[in-house]
Design an enzyme around this catalytic site. Structure first.
Site, PDB file in Angstrom:
ATOM      1  N   VAL A  76      27.182  33.175  42.252  1.00  0.00           N
ATOM      2  CA  VAL A  76      28.590  32.720  42.050  1.00  0.00           C
ATOM      3  C   VAL A  76      29.438  32.884  43.325  1.00  0.00           C
ATOM      4  CG1 VAL A  76      30.638  32.681  40.757  1.00  0.00           C
ATOM      5  CG2 VAL A  76      28.534  32.877  39.850  1.00  0.00           C
ATOM      6  N   ALA A 121      32.158  36.751  46.056  1.00  0.00           N
ATOM      7  CA  ALA A 121      30.932  36.126  45.540  1.00  0.00           C
ATOM      8  C   ALA A 121      30.092  37.298  44.836  1.00  0.00           C
ATOM      9  CB  ALA A 121      29.873  35.618  46.739  1.00  0.00           C
ATOM     10  N   LYS A 122      29.146  36.990  44.071  1.00  0.00           N
ATOM     11  CA  LYS A 122      28.362  37.900  43.343  1.00  0.00           C
ATOM     12  C   LYS A 122      27.097  37.128  42.921  1.00  0.00           C
ATOM     13  CE  LYS A 122      28.745  42.512  42.504  1.00  0.00           C
ATOM     14  NZ  LYS A 122      29.679  43.289  43.274  1.00  0.00           N
ATOM     15  N   GLY A 123      26.034  38.016  42.829  1.00  0.00           N
ATOM     16  CA  GLY A 123      24.888  37.282  42.233  1.00  0.00           C
ATOM     17  C   GLY A 123      23.697  38.296  41.864  1.00  0.00           C
TER      18      GLY A 123
END
Ligand code: NAD
Length: 433
Positions: A76, A121-123
Protein backbone atom coordinates in the site's frame (compact mmCIF):
# COMPACT_ATOMS: atom_id res chain seq x y z
CA UNK A 1 5.96 -14.87 39.72
CA UNK A 2 3.04 -15.65 42.03
CA UNK A 3 -0.42 -14.42 41.12
CA UNK A 4 -0.64 -12.67 44.52
CA UNK A 5 1.94 -10.10 43.42
CA UNK A 6 0.46 -9.60 39.98
CA UNK A 7 -2.51 -7.58 38.77
CA UNK A 8 -5.14 -9.85 37.25
CA UNK A 9 -4.80 -9.58 33.48
CA UNK A 10 -7.86 -8.69 31.50
CA UNK A 11 -8.69 -10.75 28.43
CA UNK A 12 -7.94 -8.90 25.19
CA UNK A 13 -9.89 -9.90 22.12
CA UNK A 14 -8.27 -12.60 20.03
CA UNK A 15 -10.64 -12.43 17.08
CA UNK A 16 -8.46 -11.40 14.17
CA UNK A 17 -11.24 -9.81 12.16
CA UNK A 18 -12.36 -7.67 15.05
CA UNK A 19 -8.77 -6.64 15.72
CA UNK A 20 -8.23 -5.60 12.12
CA UNK A 21 -11.48 -3.62 12.09
CA UNK A 22 -10.42 -1.88 15.29
CA UNK A 23 -7.01 -1.11 13.81
CA UNK A 24 -8.58 0.66 10.86
CA UNK A 25 -11.23 2.45 12.93
CA UNK A 26 -8.70 3.60 15.47
CA UNK A 27 -6.32 4.96 12.93
CA UNK A 28 -8.99 7.01 11.24
CA UNK A 29 -10.19 8.01 14.71
CA UNK A 30 -6.88 9.73 15.57
CA UNK A 31 -6.69 11.20 12.08
CA UNK A 32 -10.30 12.46 12.21
CA UNK A 33 -9.65 14.41 15.40
CA UNK A 34 -6.51 16.04 13.99
CA UNK A 35 -8.12 16.89 10.61
CA UNK A 36 -11.11 18.38 12.37
CA UNK A 37 -8.89 20.52 14.61
CA UNK A 38 -6.91 21.79 11.62
CA UNK A 39 -10.16 22.42 9.69
CA UNK A 40 -8.75 20.71 6.61
CA UNK A 41 -11.27 21.01 3.75
CA UNK A 42 -13.26 17.95 2.70
CA UNK A 43 -11.48 17.44 -0.63
CA UNK A 44 -8.01 17.33 0.94
CA UNK A 45 -9.33 15.19 3.79
CA UNK A 46 -10.55 12.63 1.27
CA UNK A 47 -7.14 12.65 -0.39
CA UNK A 48 -5.27 12.20 2.90
CA UNK A 49 -7.47 9.33 3.98
CA UNK A 50 -7.28 7.25 0.83
CA UNK A 51 -4.08 5.49 -0.30
CA UNK A 52 -2.44 6.61 -3.55
CA UNK A 53 -2.21 3.00 -4.73
CA UNK A 54 -2.57 -0.50 -3.35
CA UNK A 55 -1.81 -3.86 -4.82
CA UNK A 56 -2.36 -7.48 -3.82
CA UNK A 57 -0.88 -10.27 -5.87
CA UNK A 58 -0.51 -14.03 -5.90
CA UNK A 59 2.79 -15.60 -4.89
CA UNK A 60 2.68 -19.29 -5.79
CA UNK A 61 5.90 -20.96 -4.66
CA UNK A 62 7.28 -24.43 -5.15
CA UNK A 63 8.68 -25.18 -1.70
CA UNK A 64 11.91 -27.03 -1.00
CA UNK A 65 9.86 -30.17 -0.23
CA UNK A 66 8.25 -30.08 -3.71
CA UNK A 67 4.83 -28.81 -2.52
CA UNK A 68 3.24 -25.79 -4.22
CA UNK A 69 1.94 -23.19 -1.77
CA UNK A 70 0.02 -20.01 -2.49
CA UNK A 71 0.90 -16.84 -0.57
CA UNK A 72 -0.20 -13.25 -1.21
CA UNK A 73 1.96 -10.17 -1.48
CA UNK A 74 0.71 -6.68 -0.57
CA UNK A 75 1.93 -3.11 -0.97
CA UNK A 76 0.00 0.00 0.00
CA UNK A 77 1.45 3.36 -1.06
CA UNK A 78 -0.32 6.02 0.96
CA UNK A 79 1.08 9.45 0.06
CA UNK A 80 4.01 10.73 -2.00
CA UNK A 81 3.61 14.49 -1.76
CA UNK A 82 6.87 14.90 0.22
CA UNK A 83 9.01 12.31 -1.61
CA UNK A 84 9.21 8.64 -2.66
CA UNK A 85 7.12 6.14 -0.73
CA UNK A 86 8.91 4.56 2.23
CA UNK A 87 7.84 1.78 4.54
CA UNK A 88 8.58 -1.64 5.96
CA UNK A 89 7.78 -5.14 4.80
CA UNK A 90 6.01 -7.38 7.27
CA UNK A 91 5.92 -11.17 7.02
CA UNK A 92 3.12 -12.40 9.24
CA UNK A 93 0.29 -14.93 8.70
CA UNK A 94 -2.48 -12.45 9.71
CA UNK A 95 -1.65 -9.45 7.53
CA UNK A 96 -4.21 -8.10 5.07
CA UNK A 97 -4.97 -4.95 3.10
CA UNK A 98 -6.70 -3.17 6.01
CA UNK A 99 -3.66 -3.77 8.15
CA UNK A 100 -1.30 -2.31 5.56
CA UNK A 101 -3.58 0.66 4.82
CA UNK A 102 -3.42 1.75 8.45
CA UNK A 103 0.34 1.17 8.72
CA UNK A 104 1.11 2.97 5.41
CA UNK A 105 -0.76 6.03 6.64
CA UNK A 106 1.27 5.98 9.88
CA UNK A 107 4.45 6.07 7.77
CA UNK A 108 3.28 9.22 5.95
CA UNK A 109 2.79 11.10 9.24
CA UNK A 110 6.01 9.71 10.73
CA UNK A 111 8.22 10.84 7.81
CA UNK A 112 6.55 14.26 7.83
CA UNK A 113 6.93 14.70 11.61
CA UNK A 114 10.68 14.00 11.57
CA UNK A 115 10.91 16.02 8.36
CA UNK A 116 12.57 13.53 6.04
CA UNK A 117 11.69 13.66 2.33
CA UNK A 118 9.61 10.50 2.04
CA UNK A 119 5.97 9.55 1.80
CA UNK A 120 4.36 6.54 3.48
CA UNK A 121 3.96 2.92 2.40
CA UNK A 122 3.76 -0.56 3.92
CA UNK A 123 3.51 -4.09 2.63
CA UNK A 124 4.50 -7.68 3.06
CA UNK A 125 3.47 -11.29 2.68
CA UNK A 126 0.89 -13.37 4.57
CA UNK A 127 3.36 -16.02 5.71
CA UNK A 128 4.80 -17.30 8.97
CA UNK A 129 8.54 -16.80 8.39
CA UNK A 130 9.47 -19.04 11.34
CA UNK A 131 7.83 -22.02 9.58
CA UNK A 132 9.70 -21.48 6.30
CA UNK A 133 13.18 -22.71 5.47
CA UNK A 134 15.84 -20.14 4.59
CA UNK A 135 15.65 -21.27 0.96
CA UNK A 136 11.85 -20.96 0.79
CA UNK A 137 12.05 -17.47 2.27
CA UNK A 138 14.62 -16.49 -0.34
CA UNK A 139 12.48 -17.81 -3.22
CA UNK A 140 9.38 -16.10 -1.79
CA UNK A 141 11.17 -12.76 -1.29
CA UNK A 142 12.67 -12.78 -4.78
CA UNK A 143 9.28 -13.66 -6.35
CA UNK A 144 7.71 -10.82 -4.32
CA UNK A 145 10.40 -8.43 -5.66
CA UNK A 146 9.84 -9.61 -9.24
CA UNK A 147 6.08 -8.97 -9.01
CA UNK A 148 6.51 -5.62 -7.26
CA UNK A 149 9.47 -4.50 -9.39
CA UNK A 150 7.48 -1.96 -11.40
CA UNK A 151 6.33 -0.15 -8.25
CA UNK A 152 9.54 0.08 -6.23
CA UNK A 153 12.85 1.86 -6.89
CA UNK A 154 15.11 4.47 -5.25
CA UNK A 155 12.91 7.34 -6.49
CA UNK A 156 9.60 5.48 -6.30
CA UNK A 157 9.20 3.32 -3.22
CA UNK A 158 11.93 2.07 -0.88
CA UNK A 159 11.10 -0.94 1.34
CA UNK A 160 12.76 -1.64 4.71
CA UNK A 161 12.54 -4.30 7.45
CA UNK A 162 9.53 -4.61 9.76
CA UNK A 163 8.13 -7.53 11.75
CA UNK A 164 9.33 -10.85 10.42
CA UNK A 165 11.88 -9.37 8.01
CA UNK A 166 15.45 -8.14 8.41
CA UNK A 167 18.77 -7.61 6.70
CA UNK A 168 18.62 -10.93 4.89
CA UNK A 169 15.30 -10.17 3.17
CA UNK A 170 16.59 -6.72 2.19
CA UNK A 171 19.67 -8.34 0.62
CA UNK A 172 17.41 -10.65 -1.45
CA UNK A 173 15.30 -7.69 -2.61
CA UNK A 174 18.46 -5.81 -3.56
CA UNK A 175 19.58 -8.83 -5.58
CA UNK A 176 16.17 -9.40 -7.21
CA UNK A 177 15.77 -5.74 -8.18
CA UNK A 178 19.39 -5.30 -9.33
CA UNK A 179 19.05 -8.32 -11.60
CA UNK A 180 16.64 -6.30 -13.77
CA UNK A 181 17.89 -2.77 -13.17
CA UNK A 182 21.64 -2.93 -12.54
CA UNK A 183 23.21 -2.60 -9.09
CA UNK A 184 20.78 -0.50 -7.05
CA UNK A 185 21.64 -0.48 -3.34
CA UNK A 186 19.26 2.45 -2.64
CA UNK A 187 16.18 0.37 -3.57
CA UNK A 188 16.00 -0.89 0.03
CA UNK A 189 17.27 0.21 3.44
CA UNK A 190 18.14 -1.90 6.46
CA UNK A 191 20.59 -3.90 4.30
CA UNK A 192 23.66 -5.72 5.59
CA UNK A 193 26.69 -3.42 5.94
CA UNK A 194 28.53 -5.46 3.26
CA UNK A 195 25.83 -4.51 0.71
CA UNK A 196 25.67 -0.79 1.45
CA UNK A 197 23.80 -0.81 4.76
CA UNK A 198 24.44 2.02 7.19
CA UNK A 199 26.28 1.78 10.46
CA UNK A 200 23.75 2.26 13.22
CA UNK A 201 20.68 1.12 11.21
CA UNK A 202 20.20 -2.21 13.03
CA UNK A 203 19.83 -0.54 16.41
CA UNK A 204 18.39 2.77 15.13
CA UNK A 205 14.74 2.19 16.05
CA UNK A 206 15.59 0.97 19.57
CA UNK A 207 18.16 3.74 20.02
CA UNK A 208 15.55 6.28 18.93
CA UNK A 209 13.04 4.79 21.40
CA UNK A 210 15.60 5.20 24.20
CA UNK A 211 16.41 8.83 23.23
CA UNK A 212 12.77 9.86 23.09
CA UNK A 213 12.06 7.95 26.32
CA UNK A 214 14.84 9.83 28.13
CA UNK A 215 13.54 13.26 26.94
CA UNK A 216 9.95 12.36 27.81
CA UNK A 217 11.00 11.04 31.22
CA UNK A 218 12.80 14.30 31.97
CA UNK A 219 9.74 16.28 30.88
CA UNK A 220 7.45 14.11 33.01
CA UNK A 221 9.67 14.35 36.12
CA UNK A 222 10.80 10.71 35.98
CA UNK A 223 14.47 10.16 36.88
CA UNK A 224 15.55 7.58 34.29
CA UNK A 225 18.34 6.30 36.54
CA UNK A 226 15.73 5.37 39.16
CA UNK A 227 13.02 4.35 36.69
CA UNK A 228 11.57 0.89 36.19
CA UNK A 229 10.73 -0.14 32.62
CA UNK A 230 8.70 -3.01 31.09
CA UNK A 231 9.13 -3.81 27.39
CA UNK A 232 6.78 -6.01 25.36
CA UNK A 233 8.59 -7.52 22.35
CA UNK A 234 12.28 -8.46 22.31
CA UNK A 235 12.86 -8.30 18.56
CA UNK A 236 14.76 -5.79 16.43
CA UNK A 237 13.17 -2.84 18.23
CA UNK A 238 12.57 -4.10 21.78
CA UNK A 239 15.96 -5.68 22.45
CA UNK A 240 17.92 -2.61 21.28
CA UNK A 241 15.62 -0.30 23.24
CA UNK A 242 16.22 -2.46 26.34
CA UNK A 243 20.00 -2.37 25.82
CA UNK A 244 20.17 1.41 25.23
CA UNK A 245 17.87 2.20 28.16
CA UNK A 246 19.76 -0.07 30.55
CA UNK A 247 22.99 1.66 29.42
CA UNK A 248 21.32 4.96 30.37
CA UNK A 249 20.79 3.58 33.89
CA UNK A 250 17.12 2.53 33.73
CA UNK A 251 16.10 -0.72 35.44
CA UNK A 252 14.41 -3.05 32.95
CA UNK A 253 12.19 -5.20 35.17
CA UNK A 254 10.29 -7.11 32.47
CA UNK A 255 10.65 -8.10 28.82
CA UNK A 256 8.69 -10.53 26.66
CA UNK A 257 8.37 -12.05 23.24
CA UNK A 258 5.56 -13.98 21.57
CA UNK A 259 6.23 -16.96 23.87
CA UNK A 260 5.85 -14.95 27.09
CA UNK A 261 7.98 -12.85 29.39
CA UNK A 262 10.29 -12.64 32.37
CA UNK A 263 10.14 -10.36 35.41
CA UNK A 264 12.60 -9.39 38.12
CA UNK A 265 11.82 -6.58 40.57
CA UNK A 266 15.57 -5.90 40.94
CA UNK A 267 16.07 -5.64 37.21
CA UNK A 268 16.88 -8.19 34.50
CA UNK A 269 20.37 -8.86 33.23
CA UNK A 270 19.85 -7.18 29.84
CA UNK A 271 23.37 -7.84 28.45
CA UNK A 272 22.77 -11.55 29.15
CA UNK A 273 19.34 -11.56 27.44
CA UNK A 274 20.70 -9.49 24.56
CA UNK A 275 23.60 -11.88 23.99
CA UNK A 276 21.28 -14.91 24.05
CA UNK A 277 18.94 -13.50 21.36
CA UNK A 278 19.44 -11.94 17.95
CA UNK A 279 17.62 -9.59 15.60
CA UNK A 280 16.63 -12.45 13.33
CA UNK A 281 15.91 -15.15 15.94
CA UNK A 282 12.69 -14.28 17.75
CA UNK A 283 11.68 -17.54 19.32
CA UNK A 284 14.19 -17.80 22.16
CA UNK A 285 12.51 -18.86 25.39
CA UNK A 286 13.47 -15.87 27.55
CA UNK A 287 12.77 -17.77 30.78
CA UNK A 288 15.39 -20.35 29.79
CA UNK A 289 17.95 -17.51 29.68
CA UNK A 290 16.88 -15.44 32.70
CA UNK A 291 16.56 -18.49 34.93
CA UNK A 292 16.42 -16.54 38.20
CA UNK A 293 13.59 -14.30 36.94
CA UNK A 294 9.87 -15.02 37.28
CA UNK A 295 7.78 -15.92 34.26
CA UNK A 296 4.93 -13.62 33.29
CA UNK A 297 2.47 -13.41 30.42
CA UNK A 298 2.29 -10.61 27.87
CA UNK A 299 -0.97 -9.37 29.39
CA UNK A 300 0.55 -9.31 32.86
CA UNK A 301 3.52 -7.32 31.57
CA UNK A 302 1.24 -4.58 30.22
CA UNK A 303 -0.37 -4.15 33.63
CA UNK A 304 2.79 -4.05 35.76
CA UNK A 305 3.35 -1.18 38.18
CA UNK A 306 6.31 0.44 36.42
CA UNK A 307 7.37 3.99 35.61
CA UNK A 308 7.62 3.39 31.86
CA UNK A 309 5.84 0.84 29.66
CA UNK A 310 7.14 0.23 26.14
CA UNK A 311 4.96 -1.88 23.82
CA UNK A 312 7.42 -2.95 21.07
CA UNK A 313 5.61 -5.84 19.39
CA UNK A 314 2.15 -5.86 17.80
CA UNK A 315 -0.78 -3.46 17.33
CA UNK A 316 -3.83 -2.94 19.56
CA UNK A 317 -2.37 -4.46 22.73
CA UNK A 318 -3.67 -1.61 24.91
CA UNK A 319 -7.36 -1.14 24.27
CA UNK A 320 -10.68 -0.44 25.97
CA UNK A 321 -10.49 -3.84 27.71
CA UNK A 322 -7.23 -3.23 29.58
CA UNK A 323 -6.38 0.51 29.48
CA UNK A 324 -7.98 0.92 32.90
CA UNK A 325 -5.55 -1.65 34.31
CA UNK A 326 -2.36 -0.05 33.02
CA UNK A 327 -0.31 1.15 36.00
CA UNK A 328 2.64 2.78 34.21
CA UNK A 329 3.16 6.54 34.54
CA UNK A 330 4.21 6.88 30.93
CA UNK A 331 3.89 4.77 27.75
CA UNK A 332 6.29 4.99 24.82
CA UNK A 333 4.85 3.47 21.63
CA UNK A 334 7.80 1.60 20.12
CA UNK A 335 5.43 -0.61 18.08
CA UNK A 336 3.19 0.87 15.42
CA UNK A 337 -0.39 1.47 16.61
CA UNK A 338 -0.09 -0.44 19.92
CA UNK A 339 -2.90 1.60 21.53
CA UNK A 340 -6.43 1.72 20.14
CA UNK A 341 -8.38 4.97 19.82
CA UNK A 342 -10.64 3.97 22.75
CA UNK A 343 -7.67 2.80 24.81
CA UNK A 344 -5.91 6.12 24.20
CA UNK A 345 -8.98 8.05 25.40
CA UNK A 346 -8.97 6.09 28.67
CA UNK A 347 -5.23 6.73 29.17
CA UNK A 348 -5.71 10.46 28.52
CA UNK A 349 -8.52 10.58 31.12
CA UNK A 350 -6.21 8.80 33.55
CA UNK A 351 -3.43 11.35 32.77
CA UNK A 352 -1.03 8.65 31.60
CA UNK A 353 1.35 10.28 29.15
CA UNK A 354 1.81 8.56 25.79
CA UNK A 355 4.68 9.26 23.42
CA UNK A 356 3.16 8.38 20.01
CA UNK A 357 4.59 5.84 17.58
CA UNK A 358 5.18 8.41 14.85
CA UNK A 359 7.89 9.94 17.03
CA UNK A 360 8.88 7.12 19.39
CA UNK A 361 9.87 4.61 16.68
CA UNK A 362 10.90 7.11 13.99
CA UNK A 363 14.60 6.37 14.59
CA UNK A 364 14.37 3.47 12.13
CA UNK A 365 13.09 5.44 9.17
CA UNK A 366 15.43 8.32 10.06
CA UNK A 367 18.52 6.13 9.71
CA UNK A 368 16.93 4.46 6.68
CA UNK A 369 16.90 7.93 5.14
CA UNK A 370 20.56 8.39 6.10
CA UNK A 371 21.34 5.00 4.52
CA UNK A 372 19.58 6.04 1.30
CA UNK A 373 21.55 9.32 1.23
CA UNK A 374 24.85 7.43 1.72
CA UNK A 375 23.92 4.97 -1.05
CA UNK A 376 23.19 7.83 -3.44
CA UNK A 377 26.54 9.41 -2.57
CA UNK A 378 28.25 6.02 -2.88
CA UNK A 379 29.91 6.96 0.40
CA UNK A 380 29.78 5.59 3.95
CA UNK A 381 29.59 7.66 7.12
CA UNK A 382 30.94 6.68 10.53
CA UNK A 383 28.57 5.28 13.15
CA UNK A 384 29.26 8.37 15.26
CA UNK A 385 28.06 10.67 12.48
CA UNK A 386 24.94 8.57 11.84
CA UNK A 387 24.06 8.51 15.55
CA UNK A 388 24.60 12.25 15.88
CA UNK A 389 22.28 12.93 12.94
CA UNK A 390 19.71 10.53 14.39
CA UNK A 391 19.83 12.34 17.72
CA UNK A 392 19.53 15.78 16.07
CA UNK A 393 16.62 14.79 13.83
CA UNK A 394 14.59 13.20 16.62
CA UNK A 395 15.44 16.02 19.03
CA UNK A 396 14.09 18.62 16.59
CA UNK A 397 10.87 16.63 16.14
CA UNK A 398 10.53 16.10 19.90
CA UNK A 399 10.93 19.81 20.61
CA UNK A 400 8.45 20.79 17.90
CA UNK A 401 5.91 18.30 19.27
CA UNK A 402 6.43 19.47 22.86
CA UNK A 403 6.03 23.13 21.89
CA UNK A 404 2.84 22.41 19.95
CA UNK A 405 1.40 20.30 22.77
CA UNK A 406 2.07 23.12 25.25
CA UNK A 407 0.74 25.89 23.00
CA UNK A 408 -2.50 24.10 22.14
CA UNK A 409 -2.87 22.11 25.35
CA UNK A 410 -3.26 18.83 23.47
CA UNK A 411 -1.77 15.36 23.87
CA UNK A 412 1.63 14.52 22.38
CA UNK A 413 -0.14 12.38 19.77
CA UNK A 414 -2.42 15.22 18.67
CA UNK A 415 0.49 17.69 18.54
CA UNK A 416 2.59 15.28 16.46
CA UNK A 417 -0.26 14.64 14.02
CA UNK A 418 -1.05 18.35 13.65
CA UNK A 419 2.56 19.08 12.64
CA UNK A 420 2.72 16.13 10.26
CA UNK A 421 -0.63 16.79 8.57
CA UNK A 422 0.18 20.47 8.06
CA UNK A 423 3.44 19.54 6.31
CA UNK A 424 1.76 17.00 4.04
CA UNK A 425 -1.07 19.44 3.21
CA UNK A 426 1.45 22.17 2.33
CA UNK A 427 3.36 19.84 0.02
CA UNK A 428 0.13 18.66 -1.62
CA UNK A 429 -1.03 22.23 -2.26
CA UNK A 430 2.40 23.29 -3.57
CA UNK A 431 2.56 20.42 -6.06
CA UNK A 432 -0.96 21.10 -7.28
CA UNK A 433 -3.34 18.71 -8.98
P1 NAD B 1 10.54 -8.30 15.13
O1 NAD B 1 9.83 -9.28 14.29
O2 NAD B 1 12.02 -8.16 15.02
O3 NAD B 1 10.20 -8.53 16.69
C1 NAD B 1 8.88 -8.59 17.16
C2 NAD B 1 8.90 -9.01 18.62
O4 NAD B 1 7.55 -9.06 19.09
C3 NAD B 1 9.47 -10.43 18.84
O5 NAD B 1 10.12 -10.48 20.09
C4 NAD B 1 8.22 -11.29 18.85
O6 NAD B 1 8.39 -12.52 19.55
C5 NAD B 1 7.27 -10.37 19.59
N1 NAD B 1 5.86 -10.67 19.34
C6 NAD B 1 5.28 -11.03 18.17
N2 NAD B 1 3.96 -11.23 18.36
C7 NAD B 1 3.71 -10.96 19.65
C8 NAD B 1 2.55 -10.99 20.46
N3 NAD B 1 1.36 -11.32 19.95
N4 NAD B 1 2.65 -10.64 21.77
C9 NAD B 1 3.85 -10.30 22.29
N5 NAD B 1 5.00 -10.26 21.58
C10 NAD B 1 4.92 -10.60 20.30
O7 NAD B 1 9.82 -6.90 14.81
P2 NAD B 1 10.38 -5.44 15.08
O8 NAD B 1 11.06 -4.98 13.86
O9 NAD B 1 11.07 -5.41 16.40
O10 NAD B 1 9.02 -4.64 15.16
C11 NAD B 1 8.27 -4.51 16.36
C12 NAD B 1 7.30 -3.35 16.22
O11 NAD B 1 8.03 -2.14 15.95
C13 NAD B 1 6.30 -3.49 15.08
O12 NAD B 1 5.09 -2.88 15.46
C14 NAD B 1 6.93 -2.68 13.96
O13 NAD B 1 5.98 -2.20 13.02
C15 NAD B 1 7.53 -1.54 14.76
N6 NAD B 1 8.62 -0.85 14.08
C16 NAD B 1 9.73 -1.51 13.65
C17 NAD B 1 10.76 -0.81 13.06
C18 NAD B 1 12.05 -1.46 12.63
O14 NAD B 1 12.99 -0.75 12.25
N7 NAD B 1 12.17 -2.78 12.70
C19 NAD B 1 10.65 0.58 12.87
C20 NAD B 1 9.51 1.23 13.32
C21 NAD B 1 8.50 0.51 13.93
Amino acid sequence: MTTATLPQPSQPSTANRRERRKLDERCSGFLDCALQRLQVNDEIQALLRSPFREIKFELPIRMGDGQIRLFHGFRVQHDKSRGPFKGGLRYHPDVDMEHFRALASVMTWKCALVDIPFGGAKGGINCDPSSLSRQDREVLTKRFTERLGHMIGPDRDIPAPDMGTGQREMAWILEGYSEENGYTPDVVTGKPIQLGGSYGRQEATGRGVSLVTSWAAEETGIDLKKATVAIQGFGKVGRHAAKCLSEKGATIVAVSNVKGGVYSADGLDIPELFAATSDSEKLTDLSAVATSADKLSNNELLELKVDILIPAAVSDVINEDNADHVQADMIVEAANLPITFDGAAILTDRRIRVVPDILANAGGVTVSYLEWVQNRQRYRWSEKKVNRKLNDTLRRAWQAMLRRADEEEVTFRMAALLIAIERVCEATELRGF
